[in-house]
Enzyme design. Structure first.
Site, short mmCIF file in Angstrom:
data_model
loop_
_atom_site.label_atom_id
_atom_site.label_comp_id
_atom_site.label_asym_id
_atom_site.label_seq_id
_atom_site.Cartn_x
_atom_site.Cartn_y
_atom_site.Cartn_z
N LYS A 126 45.81 102.72 32.29
CA LYS A 126 46.97 102.02 31.76
C LYS A 126 48.22 102.80 32.15
CE LYS A 126 47.81 98.28 29.22
NZ LYS A 126 47.11 96.99 29.35
N ASP A 166 51.78 93.55 31.96
CA ASP A 166 51.54 93.74 30.53
C ASP A 166 52.83 93.33 29.85
OD1 ASP A 166 51.27 95.77 27.92
OD2 ASP A 166 49.34 95.09 28.67
#
Length: 444
Positions: A126, A166
């Site tokens: 991430k 995201d």
């Protein structure tokens, strides 16, 4: 002290103030007790849990850029490459003022198991920055993205680490990031997913997380003698996940009555107008107050309150820890039968336990919102083959993946004596694949 408690204590000691990361590790490891206790000697010898909770790499870097007034701004960039035992690191880039190392680590840790559950060969990672794209001009966003990718490009690649979108990172940002990567590297490769359809993107990628959430929810309901058709659904959020979860739920016969953003929420008893929502959020990029111009009979409320609305199904699609114990109590009192997480860890531990104790079906985010990363992996496949599949082909593959995720977590829960506990089932099913791969590849 038992092995799991030792590792949780170690994580808290080594990572002070990273509360979201502590929460994610505790939630996952506690649910793995049946597996760990059955294999404790072997796992201790291999230091398996210690290796699992420690990222392979934690990359932090400065991101200087020039705003429209000619002033230099400086943000912090992050990329946490957590675990690549089953494939290249895969996970989104979050652009939001709340971003810090602890949040990125929690998201990366969750991503390991989510990606494993898809059945596809992708590891967990991430990244992101505390940059806020809201209120910025296209030129300012471009300036930030070019600076961010100039540093990030040293650490990513189609077979190494494949970031995606995201919160705050949509089609515009992915395009700018990909353009800078190509310019620096001089190569066209599937290094980012969520790309535009004209340069290697996949159909259904925009809709994937929301669609996948509803596909898994429907499968869970069917396993317990229910259907989404005819049900009233409360949705939080107003981004991609919320919009397309609402669209798919209504297509399958449900009535979605709420959406929300960071300022407030909408209640529309006639059912959310998805077309209006798309216009406001995807085209105009405006606040939800604008919804009343399309549907004046709807209600707009400041602050939070979505979970106070009477509903059969709750789909939290906004952000972490948005559904707390009092919200869970309100849902139970109002007759809610199922909660499925569209966001990452939107339900805190107390609320999750309360919902499960009340017999409310609960699908954790690492399973329920895996449709986005699954379709990202399908985009990687298309890029590698230099092919573009039809909408129907990708949607059918997505539906099949989400069904398999449900059956895998359901079977794992049943095997370990906790039938219907999909949190435990999802964590165990995701963990076993990663653990097997880690032990097969030796110590590194």
């Amino acid at each position: 002290m038992d092995y799991i408690s030792e590792v949780i204590e170690m994580v808290i000691r080594k990572n002070p103030s990273e509360y979201e990361f502590h929460q994610a590790v505790k939630e996952v490891l506690e649910s793995l007790r049946p597996v760990v206790e059955a294999n404790e000697e072997k796992f201790r010898r291999e230091a398996l849990l210690e290796r699992l909770v420690e990222p392979d790499r934690q990359i932090l870097f400065k991101v200087p850029w020039v705003d429209d007034k000619g002033n230099v701004q400086v943000n912090t960039g992050y990329r946490i490459q957590f675990n690549n035992a089953i494939g290249p690191y895969k996970g989104g880039l979050r652009l939001h003022p709340s971003v810090n190392k602890g949040i990125i680590k929690f998201l990366g840790f969750e991503q390991i198991f989510k990606n494993s559950l898809t059945g596809l060969p992708i590891g967990g990672g991430k990244g992101g920055s505390d940059f806020d794209p809201k209120g910025k001009s296209d030129r300012e966003v471009l300036a930030f993205c070019k600076s961010f990718m100039t540093e990030l490009c040293k650490y990513i690649g189609a077979d190494t680490d494949v970031p995606a979108g995201d919160i705050g990172t949509g089609a515009r940002e992915i395009g700018y990031l990909y353009g800078q990567y190509k310019k620096i590297k001089g190569t066209c490769e599937g290094v980012l997913t969520g790309k535009g359809l004209t340069y290697g993107g996949s159909l259904v990628r925009t809709e994937a997380t929301g669609f996948g959430l509803v596909y898994l929810t429907e499968e869970m309901l069917k396993a317990h003698g229910h259907s989404i058709a005819g049900k009233t659904v409360a949705v939080s959020g107003a981004g991609n996940v919320a919009i397309y979860a609402a669209a798919k739920a209504m297509e399958l016969g449900a009535k979605v009555v709420t959406v929300s953003d960071s300022n407030g929420w909408i209640y529309d008893k006639a059912g959310i107008d998805v077309k209006a929502l798309k216009e406001i959020k995807e085209v105009r990029r405006e606040r939800l107050t604008e919804y009343l111009k399309f549907r004046p009979e709807a209600e707009y409320h400041e602050g939070q309150g979505v979970w106070q609305v009477k509903c059969d199904i709750a789909l939290p699609c906004a952000t972490q820890n948005e559904l707390l114990l009092e919200d869970a109590k309100a849902l139970a009192e109002n007759g809610c039968i199922a909660v499925a997480e569209g966001a990452n860890m939107p339900t805190d531990l107390e609320a999750t336990k309360y919902l499960q104790d009340k017999g409310i079906l609960f699908a954790p985010g690492k399973a329920a919102n895996a449709g986005g990363v699954a379709t990202s992996a399908l985009e990687m496949s298309q890029n590698s083959e230099r092919l573009s599949w039809t909408f129907e082909e990708v949607d059918e593959k997505l539906k099949g993946i989400m069904k398999n995720i449900f059956f895998n977590m359901s079977d794992a829960a049943k095997e370990y004596g906790a039938e219907g506990n999909y949190v435990l089932g999802a964590n165990i099913a995701g963990f076993l694949k990663v653990a097997d791969a880690m032990m097969a590849q030796g110590i590194w």
